[in-house]
Design an enzyme around this catalytic site. Structure first.
Site, PDB file in Angstrom:
ATOM      1  N   VAL A  15      25.265  20.567  68.494  1.00 52.05           N
ATOM      2  CA  VAL A  15      24.548  21.283  67.438  1.00 52.05           C
ATOM      3  C   VAL A  15      24.473  20.438  66.168  1.00 52.05           C
ATOM      4  O   VAL A  15      23.406  20.285  65.563  1.00 52.05           O
ATOM      5  CB  VAL A  15      25.222  22.644  67.148  1.00 52.05           C
ATOM      6  CG1 VAL A  15      24.642  23.274  65.878  1.00 52.05           C
ATOM      7  CG2 VAL A  15      25.043  23.586  68.328  1.00 52.05           C
ATOM      8  N   LYS A 107      31.088  31.126  65.615  1.00 46.07           N
ATOM      9  CA  LYS A 107      31.394  32.538  65.862  1.00 46.07           C
ATOM     10  C   LYS A 107      32.895  32.800  66.017  1.00 46.07           C
ATOM     11  O   LYS A 107      33.393  33.843  65.629  1.00 46.07           O
ATOM     12  CB  LYS A 107      30.611  33.072  67.060  1.00 46.07           C
ATOM     13  CG  LYS A 107      31.135  32.797  68.449  1.00 46.07           C
ATOM     14  CD  LYS A 107      30.836  31.427  68.979  1.00 46.07           C
ATOM     15  CE  LYS A 107      29.386  31.141  69.158  1.00 46.07           C
ATOM     16  NZ  LYS A 107      29.133  29.788  69.727  1.00 46.07           N
ATOM     17  N   ILE A 138      17.726  33.878  67.474  1.00 49.41           N
ATOM     18  CA  ILE A 138      17.263  35.235  67.127  1.00 49.41           C
ATOM     19  C   ILE A 138      17.814  35.616  65.751  1.00 49.41           C
ATOM     20  O   ILE A 138      19.023  35.563  65.546  1.00 49.41           O
ATOM     21  CB  ILE A 138      17.759  36.280  68.160  1.00 49.41           C
ATOM     22  CG1 ILE A 138      17.345  35.892  69.577  1.00 49.41           C
ATOM     23  CG2 ILE A 138      17.240  37.664  67.822  1.00 49.41           C
ATOM     24  CD1 ILE A 138      17.941  36.783  70.653  1.00 49.41           C
ATOM     25  N   GLY A 189      22.526  20.937  79.695  1.00 43.96           N
ATOM     26  CA  GLY A 189      23.013  21.150  78.325  1.00 43.96           C
ATOM     27  C   GLY A 189      23.184  22.606  77.947  1.00 43.96           C
ATOM     28  O   GLY A 189      23.406  22.935  76.778  1.00 43.96           O
ATOM     29  N   GLU A 192      28.915  23.728  78.290  1.00 40.96           N
ATOM     30  CA  GLU A 192      29.716  22.595  77.825  1.00 40.96           C
ATOM     31  C   GLU A 192      30.057  21.684  78.997  1.00 40.96           C
ATOM     32  O   GLU A 192      30.540  22.164  80.030  1.00 40.96           O
ATOM     33  CB  GLU A 192      31.018  23.097  77.185  1.00 40.96           C
ATOM     34  CG  GLU A 192      30.825  23.714  75.806  1.00 40.96           C
ATOM     35  CD  GLU A 192      30.444  22.696  74.743  1.00 40.96           C
ATOM     36  OE1 GLU A 192      30.820  21.518  74.878  1.00 40.96           O
ATOM     37  OE2 GLU A 192      29.745  23.068  73.790  1.00 40.96           O
ATOM     38  N   ASP A 204      33.121  34.026  74.190  1.00 39.70           N
ATOM     39  CA  ASP A 204      32.008  33.700  73.296  1.00 39.70           C
ATOM     40  C   ASP A 204      31.210  34.962  72.959  1.00 39.70           C
ATOM     41  O   ASP A 204      30.934  35.242  71.789  1.00 39.70           O
ATOM     42  CB  ASP A 204      31.108  32.658  73.964  1.00 39.70           C
ATOM     43  CG  ASP A 204      29.858  32.359  73.154  1.00 39.70           C
ATOM     44  OD1 ASP A 204      29.930  31.513  72.258  1.00 39.70           O
ATOM     45  OD2 ASP A 204      28.814  32.986  73.423  1.00 39.70           O
ATOM     46  N   LYS A 208      30.933  37.376  69.315  1.00 40.86           N
ATOM     47  CA  LYS A 208      29.638  37.789  68.760  1.00 40.86           C
ATOM     48  C   LYS A 208      29.547  39.304  68.602  1.00 40.86           C
ATOM     49  O   LYS A 208      29.004  39.803  67.611  1.00 40.86           O
ATOM     50  CB  LYS A 208      28.506  37.284  69.660  1.00 40.86           C
ATOM     51  CG  LYS A 208      28.374  35.761  69.651  1.00 40.86           C
ATOM     52  CD  LYS A 208      27.441  35.281  70.744  1.00 40.86           C
ATOM     53  CE  LYS A 208      27.366  33.759  70.769  1.00 40.86           C
ATOM     54  NZ  LYS A 208      26.570  33.236  71.884  1.00 40.86           N
ATOM     55  N   GLY A 305      21.759  26.248  73.455  1.00 41.16           N
ATOM     56  CA  GLY A 305      21.182  24.948  73.110  1.00 41.16           C
ATOM     57  C   GLY A 305      21.107  24.722  71.616  1.00 41.16           C
ATOM     58  O   GLY A 305      21.076  25.670  70.818  1.00 41.16           O
TER      59      GLY A 305
END
Length: 430
Positions: A15, A107, A138, A189, A192, A204, A208, A305
């Site tokens: 990122v 996050k 989003i 991609g 990980e 993850d 969130k 991504g």
């Protein structure tokens, strides 16, 4: 805020490096839209000489990110390291205390320390922005904070992890095993390359859902223990059986207020192929809110991504450059309340249970009797014998029952010699 804005970027992973390139290539566009000139004056990562997707300016590289603040005047920090503690927490705290605006896609950090960091940001009259921490590209957090600000949201749920959604979709499309599709996701991609555990085990998505809960219900971030399951135990066989039943498996994050108590969970769900959520495939994420007076709102977009994540990071940058200083969670820290957690043992669902058993008389009745004893009533049974190996697969769809009944019931199947593997359990989402 001055017209010349100094930016530091810490963390040059997938990122971070993509964002670095976007900041350089879109400088003029950002200046036109905001009237501000941005300058990347410092970057930092573990390894200066690592081969990266885009070239970096080594003249502004710092091995120790904390040194940046002693040598440069920084207006905005991008934190892209991704740890929940350690240097991620340290550098964000340091920046906020020194009146530096912070933008992060982290996050794990926000889900664990978001309240503390928000309080620091408000105290020092700077922004802490984390749009990119939930659902990739989003704009769900800004939608909740601004677009739905006058609504009373009662429920928020959806597909919050593009990696797991890609894997489940691709298993169905390609007829390949979990392991094969995971390798494909790593090459593309979407997962990980080293350790994709936090995507696969549900952590993850759970981080969130905690952020979404805090924003949607104007509450402090929950610390209570919740149901969190990933997709590691989903087999191709489960995908095929679901298909026969007109269902699909999706990893859903769910948060709602039940009897003025907070319920949060992440787990695989069987959903109807005809439902909206059942047709969100690939790396797509979708977040659905239910509130008054708006009713149901749906936002969908790519969730995995560096591209979608960078899009949200740049959106946060433009918000800050336009001079908006606002509470990180929409309302001030002091106005956000704590809420009692819902007792997870009372959460109820219909169940999909897949048993691998010895193909012998009495095994099916053993299973149904045990289920009945723990108030789990059977709605449908599918039995597939494997005569060659003297085994059978038994799939049971149950009527609704509570987590307490499920836990007590399944513990018995661990000890039975006729049950070859501990049963696979997937909840149905109604």
């Amino acid at each position: 805020m001055n017209k010349n804005i100094n930016i530091a970027l810490v963390g040059l992973g997938q990122v971070g490096i993509f964002l670095y390139n976007e900041l350089n290539s879109k400088k003029k566009e950002i200046e036109i839209k905001t009237g501000k000139k941005i300058n990347i004056v410092a970057i930092s990562a573990k390894n200066k000489n690592k081969k990266r997707r885009f070239n970096i300016d080594k003249k502004i590289f710092y091995s120790n990110p904390l040194k940046i603040f002693k040598e440069k005047k920084i207006d905005i920090l991008f934190e892209c390291i991704g740890l929940s503690d350690g240097i991620s927490k340290k550098i964000v705290e340091y920046a906020l205390k020194n009146k530096v605006n912070v933008i992060t896609p982290n996050k794990a950090l926000i889900a664990k320390h978001g309240d503390h960091l928000a309080k620091l940001a408000e105290k020092n009259k700077v922004n802490l922005e984390f749009e990119a921490s939930v659902a990739g590209g989003i704009p769900i957090l800004r939608t909740i904070k601004e677009g739905l600000a006058t609504n009373k949201i009662k429920k928020v749920y959806g597909i919050l992890n593009g990696t797991t959604n890609y894997i489940l979709s691709e298993m169905e499309n390609s007829n390949e095993s979990f392991e094969k599709v995971l390798k494909k996701a790593q090459v593309l991609g979407y997962a990980e390359p080293g350790n994709p555990k936090l995507d696969l085990n549900g952590f993850d998505a759970f981080a969130k859902i905690r952020i979404l809960s805090a924003l949607s219900f104007n509450i402090k971030i929950s610390k209570s223990k919740c149901i969190m399951e990933g997709i590691e135990n989903i087999k191709l066989e489960d995908i095929k059986i679901a298909n026969q039943l007109g269902l699909r498996i999706k990893l859903l994050g769910i948060s709602e207020i039940i009897n003025n108590q907070l319920f949060e969970t992440v787990h695989p769900c069987l959903v109807s192929k005809n439902s909206y959520i059942g047709n969100v495939n690939g790396v797509m994420n979708a977040v659905i809110t239910e509130g008054k007076p708006v009713g149901q709102s749906i936002l969908q977009g790519e969730g995995a991504g560096p591209g979608p994540t960078s899009s949200s990071l740049l959106s946060d940058l433009l918000s800050i450059l336009r001079g908006n200083i606002k509470p990180p969670f929409g309302i001030s820290y002091n106005k956000r309340k704590s809420i009692k957690p819902f007792n997870n043992q009372n959460y109820s669902n219909s169940l999909y249970l897949r048993f691998e058993v010895k193909d012998k008389q009495g095994v099916l009745s053993l299973i149904t009797n045990r289920l009945s004893k723990f108030k789990i009533s059977v709605k449908r049974i599918i039995q597939t014998p494997d005569k060659k190996n003297k085994k059978a697969t038994i799939v049971i769809i149950s009527h609704k029952t509570t987590e307490k009944n499920i836990k007590n019931c399944l513990s018995i199947f661990k000890k039975n010699k006729n049950i070859l593997k501990f049963p696979t359990l997937i909840r149905l989402y109604n």
